[in-house]
Write a protein that holds these residues in place. Structure first.
Motif, PDB file in Angstrom:
ATOM      1  N   GLY A 152       0.815  -1.205   0.000  1.00  0.00           N
ATOM      2  CA  GLY A 152       0.000   0.000   0.000  1.00  0.00           C
ATOM      3  C   GLY A 152       0.846   1.251   0.000  1.00  0.00           C
ATOM      4  N   PRO A 153       0.250   2.405  -0.331  1.00  0.00           N
ATOM      5  CA  PRO A 153       0.982   3.660  -0.382  1.00  0.00           C
ATOM      6  C   PRO A 153       1.587   4.008   0.974  1.00  0.00           C
ATOM      7  CG  PRO A 153      -1.204   3.856  -1.382  1.00  0.00           C
ATOM      8  CD  PRO A 153      -1.166   2.543  -0.687  1.00  0.00           C
ATOM      9  N   ASN A 154       2.895   4.239   0.986  1.00  0.00           N
ATOM     10  CA  ASN A 154       3.588   4.515   2.236  1.00  0.00           C
ATOM     11  C   ASN A 154       3.131   5.832   2.839  1.00  0.00           C
ATOM     12  OD1 ASN A 154       5.410   4.328   4.319  1.00  0.00           O
ATOM     13  ND2 ASN A 154       7.127   5.100   3.135  1.00  0.00           N
ATOM     14  N   ASN A 155       2.980   6.897   2.017  1.00  0.00           N
ATOM     15  CA  ASN A 155       2.576   8.202   2.521  1.00  0.00           C
ATOM     16  C   ASN A 155       1.194   8.161   3.157  1.00  0.00           C
ATOM     17  OD1 ASN A 155       4.966   9.347   1.678  1.00  0.00           O
ATOM     18  ND2 ASN A 155       4.165   9.901  -0.343  1.00  0.00           N
ATOM     19  N   GLU A 156       0.288   7.400   2.539  1.00  0.00           N
ATOM     20  CA  GLU A 156      -1.070   7.300   3.077  1.00  0.00           C
ATOM     21  C   GLU A 156      -1.057   6.640   4.452  1.00  0.00           C
ATOM     22  OE1 GLU A 156      -5.212   4.937   2.080  1.00  0.00           O
ATOM     23  OE2 GLU A 156      -3.785   5.341   0.456  1.00  0.00           O
ATOM     24  N   ARG A 157      -0.269   5.578   4.600  1.00  0.00           N
ATOM     25  CA  ARG A 157      -0.190   4.905   5.891  1.00  0.00           C
ATOM     26  C   ARG A 157       0.453   5.827   6.935  1.00  0.00           C
ATOM     27  NH1 ARG A 157       1.261   0.025   4.395  1.00  0.00           N
ATOM     28  NH2 ARG A 157       3.482   0.465   4.212  1.00  0.00           N
ATOM     29  N   MET A 158       1.470   6.568   6.534  1.00  0.00           N
ATOM     30  CA  MET A 158       2.143   7.465   7.468  1.00  0.00           C
ATOM     31  C   MET A 158       1.208   8.575   7.943  1.00  0.00           C
ATOM     32  SD  MET A 158       5.699   9.575   6.858  1.00  0.00           S
ATOM     33  CE  MET A 158       6.495   8.067   6.342  1.00  0.00           C
ATOM     34  N   GLN A 159       0.450   9.148   7.015  1.00  0.00           N
ATOM     35  CA  GLN A 159      -0.487  10.208   7.379  1.00  0.00           C
ATOM     36  C   GLN A 159      -1.579   9.689   8.306  1.00  0.00           C
ATOM     37  OE1 GLN A 159      -1.880  11.792   3.656  1.00  0.00           O
ATOM     38  NE2 GLN A 159       0.115  12.655   3.087  1.00  0.00           N
ATOM     39  N   GLU A 160      -2.081   8.508   8.010  1.00  0.00           N
ATOM     40  CA  GLU A 160      -3.108   7.907   8.871  1.00  0.00           C
ATOM     41  C   GLU A 160      -2.544   7.601  10.255  1.00  0.00           C
ATOM     42  OE1 GLU A 160      -7.001   6.605   9.622  1.00  0.00           O
ATOM     43  OE2 GLU A 160      -6.156   7.702   7.916  1.00  0.00           O
ATOM     44  N   ALA A 161      -1.288   7.130  10.304  1.00  0.00           N
ATOM     45  CA  ALA A 161      -0.650   6.831  11.584  1.00  0.00           C
ATOM     46  C   ALA A 161      -0.470   8.100  12.407  1.00  0.00           C
ATOM     47  CB  ALA A 161       0.701   6.153  11.356  1.00  0.00           C
ATOM     48  N   GLN A 162      -0.075   9.186  11.768  1.00  0.00           N
ATOM     49  CA  GLN A 162       0.092  10.456  12.478  1.00  0.00           C
ATOM     50  C   GLN A 162      -1.235  10.954  13.051  1.00  0.00           C
ATOM     51  OE1 GLN A 162       1.896  12.965   9.537  1.00  0.00           O
ATOM     52  NE2 GLN A 162       3.969  12.175   9.881  1.00  0.00           N
ATOM     53  N   LYS A 163      -2.300  10.802  12.259  1.00  0.00           N
ATOM     54  CA  LYS A 163      -3.613  11.242  12.715  1.00  0.00           C
ATOM     55  C   LYS A 163      -4.079  10.411  13.914  1.00  0.00           C
ATOM     56  CE  LYS A 163      -7.235  10.355  10.188  1.00  0.00           C
ATOM     57  NZ  LYS A 163      -8.227  10.391   9.073  1.00  0.00           N
ATOM     58  N   ILE A 164      -3.884   9.108  13.853  1.00  0.00           N
ATOM     59  CA  ILE A 164      -4.297   8.234  14.955  1.00  0.00           C
ATOM     60  C   ILE A 164      -3.432   8.487  16.190  1.00  0.00           C
ATOM     61  CG2 ILE A 164      -4.434   5.832  15.707  1.00  0.00           C
ATOM     62  CD1 ILE A 164      -5.161   5.070  12.852  1.00  0.00           C
ATOM     63  N   ALA A 165      -2.125   8.701  15.985  1.00  0.00           N
ATOM     64  CA  ALA A 165      -1.218   8.967  17.109  1.00  0.00           C
ATOM     65  C   ALA A 165      -1.609  10.258  17.826  1.00  0.00           C
ATOM     66  CB  ALA A 165       0.221   9.031  16.625  1.00  0.00           C
ATOM     67  N   LYS A 166      -1.960  11.288  17.069  1.00  0.00           N
ATOM     68  CA  LYS A 166      -2.402  12.543  17.686  1.00  0.00           C
ATOM     69  C   LYS A 166      -3.680  12.334  18.499  1.00  0.00           C
ATOM     70  CE  LYS A 166      -0.353  15.764  14.356  1.00  0.00           C
ATOM     71  NZ  LYS A 166      -0.631  16.783  13.311  1.00  0.00           N
ATOM     72  N   SER A 167      -4.588  11.552  17.952  1.00  0.00           N
ATOM     73  CA  SER A 167      -5.831  11.273  18.661  1.00  0.00           C
ATOM     74  C   SER A 167      -5.562  10.521  19.965  1.00  0.00           C
ATOM     75  CB  SER A 167      -6.764  10.457  17.759  1.00  0.00           C
ATOM     76  OG  SER A 167      -7.941  10.099  18.435  1.00  0.00           O
ATOM     77  N   ILE A 168      -4.602   9.579  19.928  1.00  0.00           N
ATOM     78  CA  ILE A 168      -4.242   8.834  21.142  1.00  0.00           C
ATOM     79  C   ILE A 168      -3.616   9.767  22.177  1.00  0.00           C
ATOM     80  CG2 ILE A 168      -2.706   7.044  22.048  1.00  0.00           C
ATOM     81  CD1 ILE A 168      -3.066   5.551  19.398  1.00  0.00           C
ATOM     82  N   CYS A 169      -2.750  10.658  21.725  1.00  0.00           N
ATOM     83  CA  CYS A 169      -2.089  11.600  22.636  1.00  0.00           C
ATOM     84  C   CYS A 169      -3.114  12.513  23.312  1.00  0.00           C
ATOM     85  CB  CYS A 169      -1.058  12.436  21.877  1.00  0.00           C
ATOM     86  SG  CYS A 169       0.408  11.499  21.374  1.00  0.00           S
ATOM     87  N   ALA A 190       5.337   3.514  16.068  1.00  0.00           N
ATOM     88  CA  ALA A 190       4.770   2.267  16.588  1.00  0.00           C
ATOM     89  C   ALA A 190       3.389   2.000  15.994  1.00  0.00           C
ATOM     90  CB  ALA A 190       4.686   2.327  18.112  1.00  0.00           C
ATOM     91  N   VAL A 191       2.559   3.046  15.916  1.00  0.00           N
ATOM     92  CA  VAL A 191       1.229   2.901  15.314  1.00  0.00           C
ATOM     93  C   VAL A 191       1.356   2.498  13.859  1.00  0.00           C
ATOM     94  CG1 VAL A 191      -0.820   4.190  14.590  1.00  0.00           C
ATOM     95  CG2 VAL A 191       0.062   4.463  16.905  1.00  0.00           C
ATOM     96  N   GLU A 192       2.339   3.061  13.168  1.00  0.00           N
ATOM     97  CA  GLU A 192       2.535   2.718  11.754  1.00  0.00           C
ATOM     98  C   GLU A 192       2.922   1.249  11.597  1.00  0.00           C
ATOM     99  OE1 GLU A 192       4.922   4.531   7.870  1.00  0.00           O
ATOM    100  OE2 GLU A 192       5.239   5.359   9.875  1.00  0.00           O
ATOM    101  N   GLN A 193       3.773   0.747  12.493  1.00  0.00           N
ATOM    102  CA  GLN A 193       4.159  -0.664  12.433  1.00  0.00           C
ATOM    103  C   GLN A 193       2.970  -1.574  12.746  1.00  0.00           C
ATOM    104  OE1 GLN A 193       7.634  -1.399  14.879  1.00  0.00           O
ATOM    105  NE2 GLN A 193       8.943  -1.096  13.104  1.00  0.00           N
ATOM    106  N   ILE A 194       2.173  -1.191  13.732  1.00  0.00           N
ATOM    107  CA  ILE A 194       0.996  -1.992  14.071  1.00  0.00           C
ATOM    108  C   ILE A 194       0.012  -2.015  12.902  1.00  0.00           C
ATOM    109  CG2 ILE A 194      -0.986  -2.154  15.630  1.00  0.00           C
ATOM    110  CD1 ILE A 194       0.818  -0.848  17.788  1.00  0.00           C
ATOM    111  N   MET A 195      -0.159  -0.873  12.227  1.00  0.00           N
ATOM    112  CA  MET A 195      -1.031  -0.822  11.050  1.00  0.00           C
ATOM    113  C   MET A 195      -0.491  -1.706   9.929  1.00  0.00           C
ATOM    114  SD  MET A 195      -1.886   3.253  11.050  1.00  0.00           S
ATOM    115  CE  MET A 195      -2.689   3.199   9.437  1.00  0.00           C
ATOM    116  N   LEU A 196       0.828  -1.716   9.768  1.00  0.00           N
ATOM    117  CA  LEU A 196       1.440  -2.571   8.749  1.00  0.00           C
ATOM    118  C   LEU A 196       1.203  -4.039   9.073  1.00  0.00           C
ATOM    119  CD1 LEU A 196       3.259  -2.959   6.269  1.00  0.00           C
ATOM    120  CD2 LEU A 196       5.230  -2.776   7.783  1.00  0.00           C
ATOM    121  N   MET A 197       1.346  -4.398  10.351  1.00  0.00           N
ATOM    122  CA  MET A 197       1.096  -5.775  10.762  1.00  0.00           C
ATOM    123  C   MET A 197      -0.364  -6.154  10.519  1.00  0.00           C
ATOM    124  SD  MET A 197       1.329  -7.372  14.614  1.00  0.00           S
ATOM    125  CE  MET A 197       0.108  -6.168  15.164  1.00  0.00           C
TER     126      MET A 197
END
Length: 488
Positions: A152-169, A190-197
């Motif tokens: 999958g697109p790396n940038n899309e996963r990274m952006q989604e991970a950043q959004k989820i990480a901010k929400s968690i914070c 870490a969120v990005e790796q979990i999403m990849l898994m």
């Protein structure tokens, strides 16, 4: 003074291992309950379930309440939330790993970084406040898998991970404003790796749902059916890897028995399939089962040929008394292994193993490459399990535990129960000490006569040569086991 420091170190390692085991148990129980509830919803069942199941849910709720109470006490003492603390520890271990030149210390620091990512994953699963964020991460994996994009697109996963990480914070009150925030940086990765898994696990489920096309035209040695072209190519590669191997020819089987009724004019029963068209045996595992069989035959041809010959699959077609002797269908056993791996992925039993195999958080610069490596590692794990099962089965035959082909299912079930413990356990403090939980079990098993000791599962994404070494170790132990049985 040195002895005191060593003793304290072992005590810390032991406490850490006990804590990890408790966390793993709670996560596994919660995932099991959630899966059961989803199944009930799909079946539109409103009843609460059996008494035993309600007791499991009750015990889980008590354990989770005690776990959360302990966390609150710890948070009050340390003055920082558990998630914030894990992110800081993980970031510091990652920094230390990049500054250390000692190979042993470097491996330990990297493993501790991976441990922090796994504990963050556990914290997200066990938290009721973060259920929405966890759902978003899983939804991303399922959506990406259904879009048929293996990488999958790396940038899309990274952006989604950043959004989820901010929400968690925001939810956990972790400060992210003002300069560089190390906790937020580590949490994002870490969120990005979990999403990849989660995406890899969703890809496995999608491949299992993709049926292997059945034979639709008259069988010839030339692939003519376009819709079945890819499947036929894979099957031909499997056949050639096995039947053109020197060990197969040395067994006086040359290219195998011809059967014009079989797919491609080949007798697939000699490889351990049930009928003339091997595609009919991949029910439940689909293309994932076919890919696992292809990887086993292509990457470990020598071991695959040995497994087929020693299992008795090649000679079973002509043996009228086959049901009375101990043998098993090798290809079907590989499909069983693929089903076991797919089920372990869906039930969350491989989360610890998968996260422990991924690269440290700041070292992975190419997500797509890492995803391809994870897929290769997952297939390598399946090959390892098949090779280990054959050694386990051979030992059971020599011990008289397996007496006929009818004992295959029971033997495979026993093997799976032992192997899942290996997949879910990690060494004390993650490779810091030679003492391990699984090692303690091995010592006990070695003391018991006639018990087969299952190998520790390799956990190294950096080099797949590790798996080839383990294959050699399995073969060597198998030969030593036979010699010991003859001497006894």
């Amino acid at each position: 003074m040195t002895d005191f420091a060593t003793t304290m170190n072992y005590i810390i390692l032991l406490m850490q291992a006990i804590s990890d085991s408790i966390t793993r148990f709670l996560v596994q129980q919660k995932l099991t309950v959630e899966r059961h509830q989803r199944e009930q919803q799909q079946q539109q069942r409103q009843q609460p379930g059996s008494l035993s199941w309600r007791l499991i849910i009750f015990n889980l709720n008590i354990c989770l309440a005690a776990y959360k109470a302990w966390k609150k006490i710890l948070n009050l003492i340390l003055g920082v939330s558990t998630l914030d603390r894990l992110c800081r520890i993980g970031f510091l271990e990652d920094v230390r790993s990049r500054k250390n030149d000692c190979a042993t210390e470097l491996a330990f620091r990297r493993s501790m970084t991976r441990r922090a990512v796994w504990l963050i994953d556990c914290e997200l699963i066990l938290s009721t406040e973060l259920a929405g964020q966890v759902g978003s991460m899983r939804h991303y994996g399922i959506t990406a898998a259904n879009s048929n994009e293996k990488n999958g697109p790396n940038n899309e996963r990274m952006q989604e991970a950043q959004k989820i990480a901010k929400s968690i914070c925001v939810c956990k009150r972790i400060t992210i404003s003002g300069g560089v925030n190390f906790a937020y940086s580590f949490l994002t990765r870490a969120v990005e790796q979990i999403m990849l898994m989660d995406k890899v696990f969703a890809d496995v489920a999608a491949e299992c749902r993709t049926a292997v096309p059945l034979m639709t035209t008259a069988a010839t040695d030339t692939v003519t059916n376009h819709s079945n072209g890819l499947t036929d190519e894979i099957l031909v590669e499997i056949w050639n890897s096995m039947h053109e191997h020197a060990a197969w020819r040395a067994a006086t089987m040359a290219h195998g028995k011809k059967d014009s009724r079989g797919r491609g004019g080949r007798n697939w029963i000699t490889l351990g399939f049930q009928g003339l068209d091997p595609a009919s045996d991949f029910r439940g595992t689909g293309m994932f089962g076919l890919n696992v069989l292809h990887a086993f035959a292509a990457w470990h041809a020598s071991r695959a040929v040995t497994v087929v010959l020693e299992s008795g699959s090649a000679a079973a077609d002509d043996d009228a008394d086959a049901v009375l002797r101990p043998w098993y269908a090798a290809a079907l056993a590989v499909i069983h292994v693929a089903s076991f791996v797919a089920r372990a992925c869906s039930e969350g039993q491989l989360r610890l193993w998968m996260l422990s195999c991924m690269t440290p958080t700041t070292a992975a610069k190419d997500e797509d490459k890492e995803e391809a490596q994870l897929w290769t590692l997952l297939l390598s794990l399946s090959c390892f399990l098949m090779s280990e099962f054959h050694a386990y089965w051979m030992h059971a035959v020599r011990q008289g535990m397996v007496k006929s082909v009818m004992d295959f299912e029971q033997c495979f079930t026993r093997f799976c129960k032992q192997m899942i413990c290996r997949l879910q356990q990690r060494p004390l403090a993650w490779n810091r000490s030679l003492i391990t939980i699984s090692g303690m079990t091995s010592l006990k098993l070695h003391g018991s006569s006639g018990e087969y000791v299952i190998s520790n599962v390799p956990q190294d994404l950096q080099g797949f040569a590790n798996y080839f070494q383990v294959f050699d170790d399995i073969t060597g132990r198998d030969h030593q086991d036979r010699k010991q049985d003859k001497q006894d």
